[in-house]
Motif scaffolding. Structure first.
Motif, PDB file in Angstrom:
ATOM      1  N   VAL A 132       0.830  -1.201   0.000  1.00 21.39           N
ATOM      2  CA  VAL A 132       0.000   0.000   0.000  1.00 21.39           C
ATOM      3  C   VAL A 132       0.869   1.257   0.000  1.00 21.39           C
ATOM      4  N   ASN A 133       1.968   1.221   0.730  1.00 20.37           N
ATOM      5  CA  ASN A 133       2.849   2.386   0.789  1.00 20.37           C
ATOM      6  C   ASN A 133       3.533   2.691  -0.544  1.00 20.37           C
ATOM      7  N   GLN A 134       3.479   1.735  -1.472  1.00 16.44           N
ATOM      8  CA  GLN A 134       4.051   1.956  -2.801  1.00 16.44           C
ATOM      9  C   GLN A 134       3.015   2.465  -3.804  1.00 16.44           C
ATOM     10  N   MET A 135       1.759   2.499  -3.396  1.00 26.04           N
ATOM     11  CA  MET A 135       0.669   2.797  -4.319  1.00 26.04           C
ATOM     12  C   MET A 135       0.140   4.214  -4.124  1.00 26.04           C
ATOM     13  N   ASN A 136      -0.415   4.751  -5.188  1.00 22.22           N
ATOM     14  CA  ASN A 136      -1.153   6.010  -5.125  1.00 22.22           C
ATOM     15  C   ASN A 136      -2.593   5.672  -4.752  1.00 22.22           C
ATOM     16  N   ALA A 161      -6.342   6.328  -3.343  1.00 27.48           N
ATOM     17  CA  ALA A 161      -7.372   7.352  -3.196  1.00 27.48           C
ATOM     18  C   ALA A 161      -8.275   7.075  -2.004  1.00 27.48           C
ATOM     19  N   ALA A 162      -8.497   5.792  -1.695  1.00 25.98           N
ATOM     20  CA  ALA A 162      -9.343   5.413  -0.566  1.00 25.98           C
ATOM     21  C   ALA A 162      -8.956   4.017  -0.110  1.00 25.98           C
ATOM     22  N   LEU A 163      -8.930   3.833   1.199  1.00 22.85           N
ATOM     23  CA  LEU A 163      -8.605   2.537   1.793  1.00 22.85           C
ATOM     24  C   LEU A 163      -9.785   2.067   2.624  1.00 22.85           C
ATOM     25  N   VAL A 164     -10.288   0.885   2.311  1.00 20.50           N
ATOM     26  CA  VAL A 164     -11.375   0.262   3.064  1.00 20.50           C
ATOM     27  C   VAL A 164     -10.773  -0.881   3.867  1.00 20.50           C
ATOM     28  N   ILE A 165     -10.880  -0.806   5.190  1.00 22.26           N
ATOM     29  CA  ILE A 165     -10.243  -1.806   6.044  1.00 22.26           C
ATOM     30  C   ILE A 165     -11.208  -2.282   7.120  1.00 22.26           C
ATOM     31  N   GLU A 166     -11.144  -3.557   7.402  1.00 19.82           N
ATOM     32  CA  GLU A 166     -12.073  -4.132   8.373  1.00 19.82           C
ATOM     33  C   GLU A 166     -11.637  -3.871   9.808  1.00 19.82           C
ATOM     34  N   THR A 167     -12.614  -3.753  10.695  1.00 21.30           N
ATOM     35  CA  THR A 167     -12.406  -3.791  12.137  1.00 21.30           C
ATOM     36  C   THR A 167     -13.661  -4.427  12.711  1.00 21.30           C
ATOM     37  N   THR A 198       3.534  10.477   5.845  1.00 22.25           N
ATOM     38  CA  THR A 198       3.449  11.679   4.999  1.00 22.25           C
ATOM     39  C   THR A 198       2.219  11.665   4.117  1.00 22.25           C
ATOM     40  N   ARG A 199       1.455  10.570   4.154  1.00 25.17           N
ATOM     41  CA  ARG A 199       0.315  10.444   3.259  1.00 25.17           C
ATOM     42  C   ARG A 199      -0.984  10.574   4.034  1.00 25.17           C
ATOM     43  N   ARG A 200      -1.934  11.262   3.455  1.00 25.84           N
ATOM     44  CA  ARG A 200      -3.244  11.486   4.083  1.00 25.84           C
ATOM     45  C   ARG A 200      -4.281  10.767   3.235  1.00 25.84           C
ATOM     46  N   ILE A 201      -4.589   9.535   3.587  1.00 28.31           N
ATOM     47  CA  ILE A 201      -5.504   8.701   2.808  1.00 28.31           C
ATOM     48  C   ILE A 201      -6.823   8.569   3.564  1.00 28.31           C
ATOM     49  N   PRO A 202      -7.961   8.815   2.941  1.00 27.84           N
ATOM     50  CA  PRO A 202      -9.241   8.526   3.606  1.00 27.84           C
ATOM     51  C   PRO A 202      -9.333   7.026   3.911  1.00 27.84           C
ATOM     52  N   ILE A 203      -9.607   6.706   5.167  1.00 27.37           N
ATOM     53  CA  ILE A 203      -9.662   5.316   5.630  1.00 27.37           C
ATOM     54  C   ILE A 203     -11.091   5.027   6.071  1.00 27.37           C
ATOM     55  N   TYR A 204     -11.696   4.030   5.464  1.00 29.85           N
ATOM     56  CA  TYR A 204     -13.092   3.678   5.739  1.00 29.85           C
ATOM     57  C   TYR A 204     -13.145   2.346   6.489  1.00 29.85           C
ATOM     58  N   ALA A 232      -2.588  12.569  12.279  1.00 31.34           N
ATOM     59  CA  ALA A 232      -3.890  12.014  12.639  1.00 31.34           C
ATOM     60  C   ALA A 232      -4.512  11.473  11.363  1.00 31.34           C
ATOM     61  N   HIS A 233      -5.104  10.313  11.445  1.00 34.97           N
ATOM     62  CA  HIS A 233      -5.666   9.684  10.257  1.00 34.97           C
ATOM     63  C   HIS A 233      -7.071  10.201   9.959  1.00 34.97           C
ATOM     64  N   ASP A 234      -7.402  10.175   8.698  1.00 38.58           N
ATOM     65  CA  ASP A 234      -8.744  10.558   8.245  1.00 38.58           C
ATOM     66  C   ASP A 234      -9.593   9.294   8.218  1.00 38.58           C
ATOM     67  N   ILE A 235     -10.216   8.969   9.360  1.00 36.10           N
ATOM     68  CA  ILE A 235     -10.935   7.704   9.525  1.00 36.10           C
ATOM     69  C   ILE A 235     -12.434   7.952   9.513  1.00 36.10           C
ATOM     70  N   ARG A 236     -13.144   7.154   8.717  1.00 31.48           N
ATOM     71  CA  ARG A 236     -14.583   7.312   8.543  1.00 31.48           C
ATOM     72  C   ARG A 236     -15.252   5.942   8.636  1.00 31.48           C
ATOM     73  N   TRP A 237     -16.488   5.922   9.077  1.00 30.49           N
ATOM     74  CA  TRP A 237     -17.264   4.679   9.075  1.00 30.49           C
ATOM     75  C   TRP A 237     -17.896   4.506   7.705  1.00 30.49           C
ATOM     76  N   LEU A 238     -17.775   3.310   7.151  1.00 26.39           N
ATOM     77  CA  LEU A 238     -18.364   3.033   5.844  1.00 26.39           C
ATOM     78  C   LEU A 238     -19.807   2.586   6.006  1.00 26.39           C
ATOM     79  N   SER A 239     -20.674   3.103   5.156  1.00 31.29           N
ATOM     80  CA  SER A 239     -22.089   2.714   5.211  1.00 31.29           C
ATOM     81  C   SER A 239     -22.542   2.205   3.851  1.00 31.29           C
TER      82      SER A 239
END
Length: 268
Positions: A175-179, A181-187, A218-224, A254-261
């Protein structure tokens, strides 16, 4: 590129559907109960299904969907892409003539309604308008994640989905090698159930925080956040928010973390 969230819950309840994403019109990523909200016409336009793994919440609608579109797909089989172990599980436990008809041999072996396409971590596929890279996952059964981008532009950013996973250094290295736009990750579990999460090989907020420490600061990725259990969603998101407020001092980020709906649409 457009990705529509059909389902993103870790279990079912009213308004909660399990994992499924529609990319464009022709590609389905996982086939959980969310896929049941597609119209028949929408199902008919799907040519390829990417499965992260064989657990029921990610495949539940696949056999029913094949049956729904069967009459109109003669000579145009639905292609299912997954790890060999996932495809073996589908053959043995779902499309086995007992639980459900074996549509990989019906109406005949020469003209099936369903074909199975094995893949491996690191594979890069082009399916219609999409470029797909298969990413590593660490789950209770063999599993993968996926990254998708437009096939028309090699510089296009990626939509990344972790699939079901626990600690996964290989995922973050890529992931750190990729451009992205949005990361969807489970919790899937709250910190109260962190031991169950570890045994089931899912993330809890505490472990998610450790994992996000591997993301390039250094990267600010929206995390869902996806795959939360319905009864635990508020607790999980509160715990994630608390950890993300406490830990940035270590990372100065600080991460840009959002709940996915469900019904959310990504435009990448």
């Amino acid at each position: 590129m457009r990705v529509r969230v059909l389902g993103c819950s870790g279990a079912i309840a009213r308004g909660c559907k399990t994992t499924s994403f529609l990319a464009g019109e022709s590609l389905l990523v996982d086939a959980g109960t969310g896929a049941g909200d597609l119209t028949r016409d929408e199902m008919l336009r799907i040519d390829d299904v990417l499965l992260t793994h064989a657990h029921l919440d990610h495949i539940a609608c696949l056999p029913l969907m094949v049956d729904t579109v069967a009459a109109a797909r003669a000579g145009r089989p639905l292609r299912v892409h997954a790890l060999p172990e996932t495809l073996t599980a589908l053959r043995q436990h779902i499309f086995n003539g007992v639980i459900w008809p074996d549509f990989s041999r019906l109406p005949s072996s020469d003209y099936p309604l369903l074909t199975f396409k094995p893949l491996a971590v690191g594979d890069v596929l082009t399916l219609d308008e999409h470029c797909i890279e298969v990413l590593p996952a660490q789950h209770a059964v063999p599993a993968v994640g996926y990254a998708l981008r437009s096939a028309a532009d090699d510089a296009a950013p990626w939509w990344v989905f972790s699939g079901d996973t626990e600690r996964n250094p290989g995922f973050w290295a890529r992931v750190n090698q990729m451009n992205v736009a949005a990361l969807v990750i489970e919790t899937a579990f709250s910190n109260r159930e962190r031991e169950l999460a570890r045994l089931a090989r899912h993330l809890s907020p505490e472990v998610l925080a450790d994992e996000l420490d591997q993301l390039d600061p250094t990267r600010r990725i929206p995390i869902y956040i996806t795959h939360t259990k319905p009864a635990e969603t508020e607790t999980i998101m509160r715990e994630i928010a608390a950890l993300d407020q406490v830990r940035p001092g270590q990372r100065e980020v600080a991460h840009d973390i959002r709940w996915l709906s469900a019904s959310h649409v990504f435009h990448i």
